[in-house]
Design a protein around this motif. Structure first.
Motif, PDB file in Angstrom:
ATOM      1  N   MET A  63      39.134 -92.748 -23.469  1.00 16.28           N
ATOM      2  CA  MET A  63      39.316 -94.100 -23.444  1.00 16.28           C
ATOM      3  C   MET A  63      38.531 -94.388 -24.523  1.00 16.28           C
ATOM      4  O   MET A  63      39.120 -95.409 -25.431  1.00 16.28           O
ATOM      5  CB  MET A  63      38.386 -94.765 -22.358  1.00 16.28           C
ATOM      6  N   PHE A  64      37.657 -93.713 -25.158  1.00 15.89           N
ATOM      7  CA  PHE A  64      37.113 -94.081 -26.534  1.00 15.89           C
ATOM      8  C   PHE A  64      38.269 -93.958 -27.653  1.00 15.89           C
ATOM      9  O   PHE A  64      38.242 -94.697 -28.520  1.00 15.89           O
ATOM     10  CB  PHE A  64      36.067 -93.062 -27.233  1.00 15.89           C
ATOM     11  N   ILE A  65      39.074 -92.804 -27.528  1.00 12.51           N
ATOM     12  CA  ILE A  65      40.026 -92.564 -28.375  1.00 12.51           C
ATOM     13  C   ILE A  65      41.311 -93.867 -28.298  1.00 12.51           C
ATOM     14  O   ILE A  65      41.627 -94.141 -29.254  1.00 12.51           O
ATOM     15  CB  ILE A  65      40.754 -91.342 -28.077  1.00 12.51           C
ATOM     16  N   ILE A  66      41.775 -94.108 -27.225  1.00 11.16           N
ATOM     17  CA  ILE A  66      42.564 -95.288 -27.247  1.00 11.16           C
ATOM     18  C   ILE A  66      42.062 -96.460 -27.523  1.00 11.16           C
ATOM     19  O   ILE A  66      42.741 -97.298 -28.061  1.00 11.16           O
ATOM     20  CB  ILE A  66      42.893 -95.299 -25.627  1.00 11.16           C
ATOM     21  N   SER A  67      40.724 -96.711 -27.269  1.00  9.09           N
ATOM     22  CA  SER A  67      40.033 -97.889 -27.831  1.00  9.09           C
ATOM     23  C   SER A  67      40.226 -97.868 -29.207  1.00  9.09           C
ATOM     24  O   SER A  67      40.306 -98.938 -29.893  1.00  9.09           O
ATOM     25  CB  SER A  67      38.577 -98.003 -27.067  1.00  9.09           C
ATOM     26  N   SER A  68      39.982 -96.942 -29.962  1.00  6.78           N
ATOM     27  CA  SER A  68      40.130 -96.723 -31.383  1.00  6.78           C
ATOM     28  C   SER A  68      41.312 -96.930 -31.870  1.00  6.78           C
ATOM     29  O   SER A  68      41.507 -97.439 -33.126  1.00  6.78           O
ATOM     30  CB  SER A  68      39.383 -95.417 -31.951  1.00  6.78           C
ATOM     31  N   ALA A  69      42.357 -96.681 -31.057  1.00  7.91           N
ATOM     32  CA  ALA A  69      43.903 -97.035 -31.639  1.00  7.91           C
ATOM     33  C   ALA A  69      43.982 -98.435 -31.689  1.00  7.91           C
ATOM     34  O   ALA A  69      44.613 -99.043 -32.473  1.00  7.91           O
ATOM     35  CB  ALA A  69      44.768 -96.257 -30.554  1.00  7.91           C
ATOM     36  N   LEU A  70      43.565 -99.251 -30.486  1.00 11.39           N
ATOM     37  CA  LEU A  70      43.809-100.483 -30.513  1.00 11.39           C
ATOM     38  C   LEU A  70      43.068-101.416 -31.463  1.00 11.39           C
ATOM     39  O   LEU A  70      43.582-102.074 -32.256  1.00 11.39           O
ATOM     40  CB  LEU A  70      43.206-101.091 -29.124  1.00 11.39           C
ATOM     41  N   GLU A  71      41.843-100.752 -32.054  1.00 13.56           N
ATOM     42  CA  GLU A  71      41.095-101.247 -33.116  1.00 13.56           C
ATOM     43  C   GLU A  71      41.826-100.993 -34.608  1.00 13.56           C
ATOM     44  O   GLU A  71      42.060-101.586 -35.339  1.00 13.56           O
ATOM     45  CB  GLU A  71      39.709-100.509 -33.364  1.00 13.56           C
ATOM     46  N   ARG A  72      42.527 -99.702 -34.643  1.00 14.27           N
ATOM     47  CA  ARG A  72      42.914 -99.080 -35.865  1.00 14.27           C
ATOM     48  C   ARG A  72      44.466 -99.827 -36.207  1.00 14.27           C
ATOM     49  O   ARG A  72      44.849-100.138 -37.237  1.00 14.27           O
ATOM     50  CB  ARG A  72      43.337 -97.683 -35.868  1.00 14.27           C
ATOM     51  N   THR A  73      45.095-100.317 -35.030  1.00 17.84           N
ATOM     52  CA  THR A  73      46.476-101.187 -35.226  1.00 17.84           C
ATOM     53  C   THR A  73      46.189-102.435 -35.445  1.00 17.84           C
ATOM     54  O   THR A  73      47.166-103.330 -35.404  1.00 17.84           O
ATOM     55  CB  THR A  73      47.093-100.574 -34.083  1.00 17.84           C
ATOM     56  N   GLY A  74      44.961-103.059 -35.313  1.00 15.97           N
ATOM     57  CA  GLY A  74      44.697-104.360 -35.868  1.00 15.97           C
ATOM     58  C   GLY A  74      44.794-105.486 -34.675  1.00 15.97           C
ATOM     59  O   GLY A  74      44.753-106.659 -34.917  1.00 15.97           O
ATOM     60  N   VAL A  75      44.709-105.055 -33.447  1.00 19.37           N
ATOM     61  CA  VAL A  75      44.703-105.950 -32.491  1.00 19.37           C
ATOM     62  C   VAL A  75      43.446-106.982 -32.438  1.00 19.37           C
ATOM     63  O   VAL A  75      43.480-107.976 -32.152  1.00 19.37           O
ATOM     64  CB  VAL A  75      44.628-105.101 -31.048  1.00 19.37           C
ATOM     65  N   LEU A  76      42.347-106.200 -32.825  1.00 14.64           N
ATOM     66  CA  LEU A  76      41.020-106.992 -32.977  1.00 14.64           C
ATOM     67  C   LEU A  76      41.174-108.071 -33.923  1.00 14.64           C
ATOM     68  O   LEU A  76      40.817-109.219 -34.166  1.00 14.64           O
ATOM     69  CB  LEU A  76      39.611-106.323 -32.896  1.00 14.64           C
ATOM     70  N   GLN A  77      41.929-107.611 -35.079  1.00  9.78           N
ATOM     71  CA  GLN A  77      41.980-108.288 -36.486  1.00  9.78           C
ATOM     72  C   GLN A  77      42.847-109.755 -36.034  1.00  9.78           C
ATOM     73  O   GLN A  77      42.368-110.695 -36.568  1.00  9.78           O
ATOM     74  CB  GLN A  77      42.557-107.439 -37.430  1.00  9.78           C
ATOM     75  N   ILE A  78      43.636-109.419 -35.502  1.00 11.88           N
ATOM     76  CA  ILE A  78      44.564-110.536 -34.863  1.00 11.88           C
ATOM     77  C   ILE A  78      43.785-111.525 -34.114  1.00 11.88           C
ATOM     78  O   ILE A  78      44.124-112.660 -34.379  1.00 11.88           O
ATOM     79  CB  ILE A  78      45.757-110.029 -33.996  1.00 11.88           C
ATOM     80  N   LEU A  79      43.020-111.095 -33.364  1.00 15.87           N
ATOM     81  CA  LEU A  79      42.097-111.880 -32.645  1.00 15.87           C
ATOM     82  C   LEU A  79      41.029-112.635 -33.310  1.00 15.87           C
ATOM     83  O   LEU A  79      40.844-114.056 -33.227  1.00 15.87           O
ATOM     84  CB  LEU A  79      41.098-111.103 -31.461  1.00 15.87           C
ATOM     85  N   GLY A  80      40.459-112.083 -34.397  1.00 18.14           N
ATOM     86  CA  GLY A  80      39.725-112.512 -35.414  1.00 18.14           C
ATOM     87  C   GLY A  80      40.429-113.820 -36.214  1.00 18.14           C
ATOM     88  O   GLY A  80      39.672-114.754 -36.408  1.00 18.14           O
ATOM     89  N   ASP A  81      41.686-113.328 -36.510  1.00 18.90           N
ATOM     90  CA  ASP A  81      42.458-114.698 -37.538  1.00 18.90           C
ATOM     91  C   ASP A  81      42.634-115.658 -36.445  1.00 18.90           C
ATOM     92  O   ASP A  81      42.561-116.870 -37.116  1.00 18.90           O
ATOM     93  CB  ASP A  81      43.599-113.934 -38.051  1.00 18.90           C
TER      94      ASP A  81
END
Length: 591
Positions: A63-81
């Motif tokens: 799950m750490f790896i899957i979580s890092s994929a969500l991070e690396r693909t910009g999902v959280l960046q979209i949330l920040g924007d």
């Protein structure tokens, strides 16, 4: 009581003292306890090796790896924007949007990287809504903790408790089994923060503003003392600094930094003096003729033409290669051309004998150096920029794959198609094969410290069970609370777990208290499920101290908080959650 039981009880006490006093990192303490049990023959090697086949740590790693994929693909960046666009200068609106968005993200991702990535966003938003970052960072951490309680994959503690239940012969916790009670608790927490908690938040300045930066642009100049200079044999006080703005940062002799010896240092030919000063001072030194701004010695000394300095805050991340190493041994000046001016830890700024400081996770560093050098340190994964969100290429086109992967894993797990451990392995391989995340990034995302903490604590649990110590503890507890009724016993289990979680790692508490709570319920003829849920919620909800949960630890340094700030805001929430949890858990999980 047998000799082995006495040994295990004493060992258990030593483990908790070490956790609390931080004699060693928690994972070292836990593995040390297991090693002691193996060395004394209390558990044999084969029994201990069985912990490495436990599905919970494998699931957590994947799950750490899957979580890092969500991070690396910009999902959280979209949330920040999204947060930046919707804040509109309102503190309350910003806090509500941030808490809801962070809670939603943390339900599907490991909440520690969510908080790490959102912290610079909230710091940059704080000035725009007229508050200091300390008004937003505790709510950020708390909302991530709320979200972790909504799904099985929301936090490693949930997955771990599912493994504890399975090993005790119970059904594993399903993907959304805790969602409804978790939503009730999260709603209570958000209402508390809106109507009471936000007024208890401190108004703290950042470390860089406390130390001051000066009004003029500053430059880092490297001066060479040439042979024949009148300053050879003199001290730093004799150098021609006239404005009072210049400050000596270092003297480099050969490849050796003499930073610790500046007070009584006599200059020699070939010494390189590193100073921080303004433009006028640099021009004056250049006209003086007794120092050089270019290499005349063949040692590769570079001119200072465009080395404008930055003063910025950064934090040591959970996977940083700086952790556990003394600043003086890191050679940051030599590798990156930057200096650590102060370290913020445990309510205080450390600026004396700074080279002897051994860095820990969530230490906040005040860095001074060139933009290029600081950027290289961040790119190498040494520190996390708290001044601005990280700017690195994201694979936005891969975001649908990463989101679909986590949703499929959760859906299939909820339908019981396959155990969560197998689905997590498939999901982790999928995001790597589709290049949502590079293999190197994926494996770097795994927090091996958490995994080895779990392995070590599982070994200690084996020792408790093998020697009959766990049974003895349960028998004692039955004698003490057996006549109080199931609700009172549930409350006692929740409060005990919650109190211990504030002092030591939540995963360690879950592994130790979980089996005992299950055995206690079975001994009293009660359904163990509500007790499993009580331990899971209590070990996941840590609000009253900055050391009980990683997200609290991170914002503790980043927000410049004091220990009492968490007690002031978080202790009332702990008490409210205990009361609400004890009331609602039996409604969803009857005795």
């Amino acid at each position: 009581m047998t000799v082995e039981q006495i040994i295990v009880l004493v060992l258990l006490g030593c483990v908790f003292v070490s956790f609390f006093k931080e004699f060693y990192p928690p994972e070292v303490t836990a593995m040390g306890a297991s090693a002691f049990l193996i060395a004394t023959g209390i558990i044999d090697t084969q029994a201990f090796l069985a912990v490495f086949s436990s599905p919970a740590p494998i699931t957590i790693a994947m799950m750490f790896i899957i979580s890092s994929a969500l991070e690396r693909t910009g999902v959280l960046q979209i949330l920040g924007d999204f947060l930046r666009q919707r804040a509109r200068g309102s503190y309350l609106r910003t806090m509500l949007l941030m808490m809801f968005g962070t809670m939603l993200a943390s339900a599907f991702m490991n909440n520690t990287p969510v908080v790490i990535l959102m912290t610079p966003v909230m710091i940059s938003l704080a000035s725009g809504v007229g508050v200091t970052p300390s008004k937003l960072l505790i709510p950020l951490s708390f909302s991530a903790i709320f979200g972790g309680a909504l799904t099985l994959v929301g936090t490693s503690t949930n997955i771990l408790m599912s493994g504890v239940a399975t090993e005790a012969g119970l059904e594993p916790i399903t993907m959304f089994e805790m969602t409804l009670p978790g939503l009730i608790l999260a709603t209570v927490g958000m209402l508390y923060m809106v109507f009471a908690g936000r007024f208890l938040l401190p108004d703290r300045s950042s470390m860089s503003s406390l130390l001051g930066q000066g009004g003029k642009r500053q430059f880092m100049a490297r001066l060479l003392i040439p042979a024949g200079s009148k300053y050879v044999g003199q001290t730093l006080n004799d150098l021609p600094f006239t404005s009072g703005q210049a400050r000596v940062l270092d003297v480099i002799r050969g490849d050796t930094s003499l930073r610790r010896e500046l007070r009584d240092l006599e200059l020699r030919a070939g010494d390189r003096v590193v100073i921080k000063t303004d433009t006028g001072e640099i021009l004056g030194l250049k006209e003086n003729g007794q120092v050089e701004f270019r290499d005349i010695s063949g040692q590769g000394f570079e001119p200072v033409a465009a080395d404008q300095t930055l003063l910025m805050e950064a934090s040591v991340g959970p996977n940083s290669h700086l952790r556990g190493r003394a600043l003086g041994d890191l050679r940051l000046r030599r590798k990156y051309g930057i200096y650590v001016m102060a370290v913020h830890r445990n309510d205080r700024n450390i600026s004396d004998r700074i080279d002897d400081v051994s860095l820990q996770f969530a230490d906040t560093l005040l860095l001074e150096g060139t933009a290029e050098g600081i950027q290289r340190l961040m790119d190498d994964g040494g520190v996390i920029n708290l001044s601005a969100p990280a700017e690195r290429p994201v694979r936005r086109e891969k975001a649908p794959i990463a989101i679909a992967t986590i949703l499929v894993v959760m859906a299939l797990a909820a339908l019981g198609i396959m155990p969560i451990a197998g689905l997590a392995v498939i999901g982790a391989v999928t995001v790597m094969l589709t290049r949502c995340v590079d293999p190197e990034e994926a494996f770097d995302a795994i927090d091996w410290r958490i995994l080895f903490l779990i392995f070590g604590m599982l070994g200690l649990s084996i020792g408790l069970d093998a020697t009959g110590t766990a049974g003895m503890i349960v028998t004692t507890l039955v004698g003490l609370v057996g006549g109080l009724g199931p609700l009172a016993i549930l409350a006692a289990v929740y409060i005990l777990t919650s109190a211990m979680t504030e002092m030591v790692s939540n995963n360690a508490v879950a592994v130790l208290i979980g089996p005992i709570a299950i055995a206690l319920a079975l001994e009293l003829g009660l359904d163990p499920r509500p007790f499993v849920m009580a331990v899971m919620f209590a070990s996941g909800f840590s609000f009253a101290t900055p050391i009980g949960y990683q997200t609290n630890t991170f914002v503790y340094g980043a927000g410049g908080y004091k220990f009492r700030d968490f007690i002031k805001v978080g202790l009332p929430m702990n008490l409210i959650f205990a009361a609400v949890a004890v009331m609602i858990i039996p409604l969803f999980f009857p005795f």
